[in-house]
Design a protein around this motif. Structure first.
Motif, short mmCIF file in Angstrom:
data_model
loop_
_atom_site.label_atom_id
_atom_site.label_comp_id
_atom_site.label_asym_id
_atom_site.label_seq_id
_atom_site.Cartn_x
_atom_site.Cartn_y
_atom_site.Cartn_z
N ILE A 54 -3.20 63.79 -100.83
CA ILE A 54 -2.66 62.81 -100.04
C ILE A 54 -1.42 62.35 -99.82
N LYS A 55 -1.19 62.73 -101.23
CA LYS A 55 0.54 62.09 -101.84
C LYS A 55 1.40 63.76 -101.05
N GLU A 56 -0.02 64.67 -101.01
CA GLU A 56 1.69 65.60 -101.16
C GLU A 56 1.12 66.13 -100.06
N GLU A 57 0.71 66.26 -99.25
CA GLU A 57 -0.05 66.24 -97.42
C GLU A 57 1.32 64.91 -96.45
N VAL A 58 0.64 63.99 -97.03
CA VAL A 58 2.05 62.68 -96.48
C VAL A 58 3.44 63.91 -96.37
N LYS A 59 3.84 64.39 -97.59
CA LYS A 59 4.86 64.68 -98.15
C LYS A 59 5.24 65.74 -97.48
N ASN A 60 4.01 66.66 -97.29
CA ASN A 60 4.86 68.10 -96.16
C ASN A 60 5.02 67.22 -95.24
N ALA A 61 4.19 66.67 -95.00
CA ALA A 61 4.71 66.47 -93.00
C ALA A 61 5.86 65.91 -92.88
N ASN A 62 5.95 65.13 -94.00
CA ASN A 62 7.64 64.79 -93.59
C ASN A 62 7.11 62.98 -93.40
N GLN A 63 6.24 62.95 -93.57
CA GLN A 63 5.58 61.17 -93.36
C GLN A 63 6.11 60.22 -94.81
N LYS A 64 5.79 58.88 -94.26
CA LYS A 64 6.00 58.16 -95.83
C LYS A 64 4.52 57.67 -96.40
N ALA A 72 -1.07 54.91 -82.29
CA ALA A 72 -0.01 54.34 -82.39
C ALA A 72 0.50 53.40 -83.74
N LEU A 73 -0.01 52.84 -84.04
CA LEU A 73 0.40 52.41 -85.65
C LEU A 73 1.04 53.06 -86.36
N ALA A 74 0.30 54.48 -86.69
CA ALA A 74 0.73 55.62 -87.77
C ALA A 74 1.54 55.74 -87.28
N GLN A 75 2.39 55.88 -85.95
CA GLN A 75 3.48 57.24 -85.12
C GLN A 75 4.45 55.53 -85.45
N SER A 76 4.23 54.69 -84.81
CA SER A 76 5.08 53.51 -85.65
C SER A 76 5.67 53.08 -86.67
N ASN A 77 5.23 53.75 -87.98
CA ASN A 77 5.42 53.98 -89.60
C ASN A 77 5.62 55.43 -90.23
N ASN A 78 5.87 55.89 -89.31
CA ASN A 78 5.63 57.18 -89.31
C ASN A 78 4.98 57.63 -90.82
N TYR A 79 3.37 57.19 -90.69
CA TYR A 79 2.09 57.66 -91.23
C TYR A 79 1.57 58.53 -90.17
N LEU A 80 0.39 59.28 -91.72
CA LEU A 80 -0.65 60.35 -90.93
C LEU A 80 -1.96 59.11 -91.63
N VAL A 81 -2.64 59.87 -90.10
CA VAL A 81 -3.86 58.94 -90.70
C VAL A 81 -5.07 59.53 -91.18
N LEU A 82 -5.92 58.74 -92.24
CA LEU A 82 -6.34 59.16 -93.04
C LEU A 82 -8.30 59.07 -92.20
N GLY A 83 -8.97 60.24 -92.41
CA GLY A 83 -10.01 59.64 -91.52
C GLY A 83 -10.96 59.29 -92.64
N THR A 84 -12.74 59.51 -91.66
CA THR A 84 -13.82 58.71 -93.23
C THR A 84 -14.82 59.21 -93.18
N ASP A 85 -14.89 60.14 -92.61
CA ASP A 85 -16.21 61.41 -92.45
C ASP A 85 -16.24 61.84 -94.05
N ASN A 86 -17.85 61.97 -94.40
CA ASN A 86 -17.91 62.19 -95.72
C ASN A 86 -18.80 63.95 -95.11
N GLY A 93 -10.52 61.94 -85.28
CA GLY A 93 -9.46 62.92 -84.53
C GLY A 93 -8.39 61.49 -85.74
N VAL A 94 -8.55 62.83 -86.84
CA VAL A 94 -7.57 62.20 -87.89
C VAL A 94 -6.74 63.74 -88.10
N ASP A 95 -5.89 63.06 -89.44
CA ASP A 95 -4.42 63.86 -89.85
C ASP A 95 -5.75 64.56 -91.19
#
Length: 249
Positions: free
Chosen positions: A17-27, A125-139, A155-157
């Motif tokens: 998760i850390k690496e994917e967020v870094k690769n996406a230039n998000q926080k 909306a919250l993710a874009q406001s904070n420069n975050y990625l959206v985590l999904g919960t599907d197994n 619909g997630v990142d």
């Protein structure tokens, strides 16, 4: 999966998760919680990956008292500080009424899926406001048979649990201090009152787990799983595009 291996895998997911967020230039990351086990595990991973830059979102919409109780226990057990509540009930009722009034058509599942799609809209909306990625919960079970809402909870990142069987998720939940009330409750998507995943699917998650592990399951279950997988293939892909461009005609 034994505890040592599961501990290694959850550590791997945190780093992934850390690496994917870094690769996406998000926080950081955002995840919606429902009072269920999958979102509880993802919330725990989110906090481990980004102790300061995670956001947990509770989005009640005809949610049950049990949902609320389990949510509160999760927040206390994991000491979730970065949490926000967005009540979607009025928005859901308004949109549902408008659709029914204008079309004179009320499909129960289509109306229920509005909830999942409103939650997706809220999370982005919250993710874009904070420069975050959206985590999904599907197994893995839900992903394989398409038991998720297209452009809703699908619909997630990032989908950190996509390779985990339902029994794996339960084992991870125990290691991550998820409350027993969440681990032991009957899985539900909360689409309508008294709805449960297994009653809607028609058989238990244990049987889907066994199928995905290559174990023997009843023939009718095998055929049903394969049918559900085939008809839901569109959910696991981006929008379909034409095979040819204008220059290829």
């Amino acid at each position: 999966m034994n505890n040592e291996k599961m501990n290694d895998y959850t550590n791997y997911l945190v780093n992934w998760i850390k690496e994917e967020v870094k690769n996406a230039n998000q926080k950081g990351v955002v995840v919606g919680i429902s009072g269920g086990i999958d979102s509880a595990v993802v919330a725990a991973l989110a906090k481990l990956a980004f102790p300061d830059n995670y956001l947990v979102v509770w989005m009640p919409c005809e949610s049950s008292e049990l949902d609320l109780k389990c949510k509160n226990e999760l927040v206390n057990n994991l000491n979730l500080k970065n949490i926000v509540e967005i009540d979607l009930l009025n928005t859901f009722n308004g949109l549902k009424s408008e659709i029914i009034n204008k079309t004179n058509n009320e499909n129960k599942l289509a109306m229920a899926n509005i909830k999942a799609r409103l939650r997706m809209t809220t999370l982005y909306a919250l993710a874009q406001s904070n420069n975050y990625l959206v985590l999904g919960t599907d197994n893995a079970c839900e992903w394989h048979i398409g038991y998720f809402t297209k452009y809703g909870d699908g619909g997630v990142d990032l989908v950190p649990l996509v390779h985990m069987l339902k029994r794996d998720v339960k084992n991870a939940a125990k290691l991550l201090n998820v409350p027993a009330s969440i681990i032991d409750r009957a899985p539900t998507a909360g689409l309508w009152e008294n709805q449960t995943d297994e009653s809607e699917i028609g058989f238990s998650y244990d049987l889907i787990d066994d199928y995905l592990e290559g174990l023997n399951v009843p023939e009718n279950v095998k055929k049903r799983i394969e049918y559900l997988h085939n008809i839901s293939s569109h959910k696991r892909q981006l929008a379909t595009k034409p095979l040819k461009s204008i220059n290829e005609i």
